[in-house]
Structures are given as C-alpha cells and as structure tokens.
Design an enzyme around this catalytic site. Sequence first.
Site, mmCIF file in Angstrom:
data_model
loop_
_atom_site.group_PDB
_atom_site.id
_atom_site.type_symbol
_atom_site.label_atom_id
_atom_site.label_comp_id
_atom_site.label_asym_id
_atom_site.label_seq_id
_atom_site.Cartn_x
_atom_site.Cartn_y
_atom_site.Cartn_z
ATOM 1 N N VAL A 87 -47.615 -113.617 20.188
ATOM 2 C CA VAL A 87 -48.288 -112.943 18.987
ATOM 3 C C VAL A 87 -48.391 -111.479 18.795
ATOM 4 O O VAL A 87 -48.792 -111.066 18.049
ATOM 5 C CB VAL A 87 -49.566 -113.822 18.854
ATOM 6 N N LYS A 88 -47.578 -110.728 19.728
ATOM 7 C CA LYS A 88 -47.664 -109.400 19.715
ATOM 8 C C LYS A 88 -46.602 -108.859 18.703
ATOM 9 O O LYS A 88 -45.732 -109.378 18.345
ATOM 10 C CB LYS A 88 -47.575 -109.035 21.196
ATOM 11 N N THR A 89 -46.820 -107.486 18.661
ATOM 12 C CA THR A 89 -46.022 -106.656 17.657
ATOM 13 C C THR A 89 -44.676 -107.008 17.848
ATOM 14 O O THR A 89 -44.070 -107.107 16.825
ATOM 15 C CB THR A 89 -46.348 -105.053 17.738
ATOM 16 N N ASP A 148 -46.057 -111.100 24.361
ATOM 17 C CA ASP A 148 -46.178 -112.516 24.268
ATOM 18 C C ASP A 148 -46.061 -112.748 22.788
ATOM 19 O O ASP A 148 -45.841 -112.123 22.048
ATOM 20 C CB ASP A 148 -47.644 -112.814 24.942
ATOM 21 N N GLY A 200 -44.111 -109.997 15.684
ATOM 22 C CA GLY A 200 -42.889 -109.472 15.515
ATOM 23 C C GLY A 200 -41.986 -110.999 15.058
ATOM 24 O O GLY A 200 -40.900 -110.621 14.503
#
Length: 398
Positions: free
Chosen positions: A185-187, A183, A3
């Site tokens: 690096v998540k979507t 976190d 995201g």
Amino acid sequence: MPGFEYFGIEEKNEINDVISTGVLFRYGFDSQRDGHWKAKSFEQEFAKKVNANHCLLVSSGTAALSAALAACGIGYNDEVIVPPFTFVATIESIIFAGAIPVFANIDETLCLDPNDLESKITKNTKAIIPVHMCGSMANIEKIQSICKKHNLLLIEDTCQSTGATINGKALGTFGDIGCFSFDSVKTITCGEGGCIITNDELLYKKADQYSDHGHDHNNIDRGAENHNIFGFNFRICELNAAIGLAQLKKLDMILEKQRENKKLFKDELKKYSDISLRVVPDEKGDSATFLSFFLPTKELAIKTISELKKQNVDSCTYWYDNNWHYIRKWNHLKDLKGPAPLSQKQYENLPDYNNLELEKSDDIISRCISMQIKLSWTQDDINIRLNKINNVLKTVLG
Ligand SMILES: *Cc1c(COP(=O)(O)O)cnc(C)c1O
C-alpha cells in the site's frame, strides 16, 4: 497513493523477464539469468533518484529498519528516540534489536518535535529515528543538527514518504541511513519490499552482509564466501524487485497526480477558519499521499470522522484510536512478551504506553484527521467528494 493503482503492462513485462529465465534469486546464476538483475537494477536506479551513493533492496521496510540498526551497531540496552506517531514497525525493529524505544513528542508537522529531543537524551542514547509520516516531512535539518551536537546516529524512517524532498534534497539522505518501504500500500510497491540508502560505504556493506546471513559478497562462488558478521535473511526476491523496477519508473507520474489532486482538497479546507492544516516544512517537496488537518478540539474531530464515515467518504483516518499508528494502543509490545527479545528486566522497565506523559502529542493527534489522496479518482469522484466533505464540515462546524 498507492502505486498499485497504476499497475499495467510495465509490471507484467518486468515479471516476465524473470519468469522467462527462472532465476528468482538476486545473487549469482550469472549465465542463466540472461542479463536480468532486477534487485541490482532497482538499487542503482533508486540511488540515482535520491542522489545517494548506496542503496540496498531488502524484503520489507521493517527489514530495512532492522538492517539499518544492525549496521549502526545498535543493540542491547541502547536507547533510540522515536515519535509516538508512526507505524508500529519502527518500534518493533528497535525492540527486535534488543534496544529500548524512548518517546519524544511530535509537533504540528506530525513528526518529531526538535524541541523535545534534548530532554530525552541519556548516556545510553545511540540514535534518533524521526518518521516522515503521511507523505510529508519532519523538520529534519533541526533534528540533524541535534544529532551532530550530541554525536548520535540519525536513521530516517522514510517508509511513508518515498519521493518527498526538502529544497530538492531527498528525504532519507539527511541521516546516516534512510529506510523506505515498498509494501503493497505504499507510494510505489514491490508487493513486499523495502530499502536502505546511505552515503557511508561501511554502513552499506554491513547492512548488505547482515541482510544475507553475513555473506561478504566477494566471490563468484557463493558457497565459498566468508562471513565476517552475524547475519539474517532479509533478501528480496527478483519477482518483487521486478515489480518495484516498473513502479519506480512511475514515481514522478504518481507524485505529480497526487500533488494535483491534493491541491483541490487543500484549497477547499483553507476556506474554514476553524480548520488548520498540518505544517509541511517544504510544500513543494510534499509527496502528497495524504491531506492531514486539525479540528479545534478532540470532540469536533471525533464528530467529523464519524460524519465522514456516515457520508461514505472513504480512506479517512482518525489516528488517535488506531491500533497500529499511535502509542496509546501499544501495550502489547510490553505485555505480549512471547518470543520477543528483551530481557525480563528490560520489559519491566518499559513504560506503560497508555499513560506515558505525551500531552502535546495527544493534543495534536486527537484533533487530527488524514485523508488518503488517490490516483484513480475521476473529476466526478473528486466533485462528489468535495461536496460531501463540505456538507460534513458545515454540519460539524455550524
Ligand atoms: C510501512 C511502514 C513501515 C514498515 O514497512 P513494511 O514494508 O510494511 O515492513 C515502517 N515504518 C513506517 C512509518 C511505515 O509506514
């Protein structure tokens, strides 16, 4: 994915709201906060989005798993069935609770194989934690019916599949509790953050109290609140919640772009008869953060990933020898006792994770490659990438 590729003025504005009042704490300070309740707003909007009665935003996905286990009363010597392919945090949270992870095989969904669960159930089994890996989903309805039949709790690790659905129903709402990660690096991201969702008010209340030192959240005077249960600090900061709130509004846009980009690569891979794609129980509900596929043999998978690296095709992963995602590199959980919470005897009883019999999972993961689907790719980036991937596959498969 991730995201942060869509960061912009919306995130800045949300953060500025918080900075302008100076209230970073998610509770209290009613008169100073000028109406800004970022954590609370995120919880309301996320619950609406996934159609759940309750959402609790916490400091990480790992914290969400720990709060879920605590709310479910899972602890010393209880057994929890998990897949060998996940992020190591799923296993850490179980050991952190004093409970024992028991591994069942995955299938071509890259998630728990419903057919391998019943043989793993013992009198100590309390819960199953399926992990919806790499943006897509487990056969969660079958797993749900096994849990019902054996009276087991179902906690969904949905950390990698925010926004994914089955027949329109959000992943994370099939179990007693669903856990998510936001976190970096998540979507969608809060920087650091995570949440649990549930329709069970009692589970929600326990998780809510557990994540804030046991505070019952029943008094405007925080210092005068009661503690009914043991607790810990898994609170989110308003700054992180503010970022999450801006990102949540972009979730649909993110999913749409991922699905559009993924389709281009998927259509290309379908042209190779030697390649099979990961099984996705509901293609329409795939969040499309990754494209995962299988080569006919482990040797060909290793050859393919090394050619992809040579050609600078970035963001491709071969999970089989990855330190963080597959069981074969996890003996540190048994060997590095350090401050970890299991007893000496419990540690002695943990299996050797290098050799535990999981033949089917080994076969699947050793032939699997995943590539991340980026939001920021231009048409040029995509064309160059498709070209390189075709070259690699033609070289490897002949
Ligand atoms: C990211 C992740 C977690 C942990 O989330 P954090 O927010 O990084 O603590 C747990 N499980 C899975 C499957 C994950 O991918």
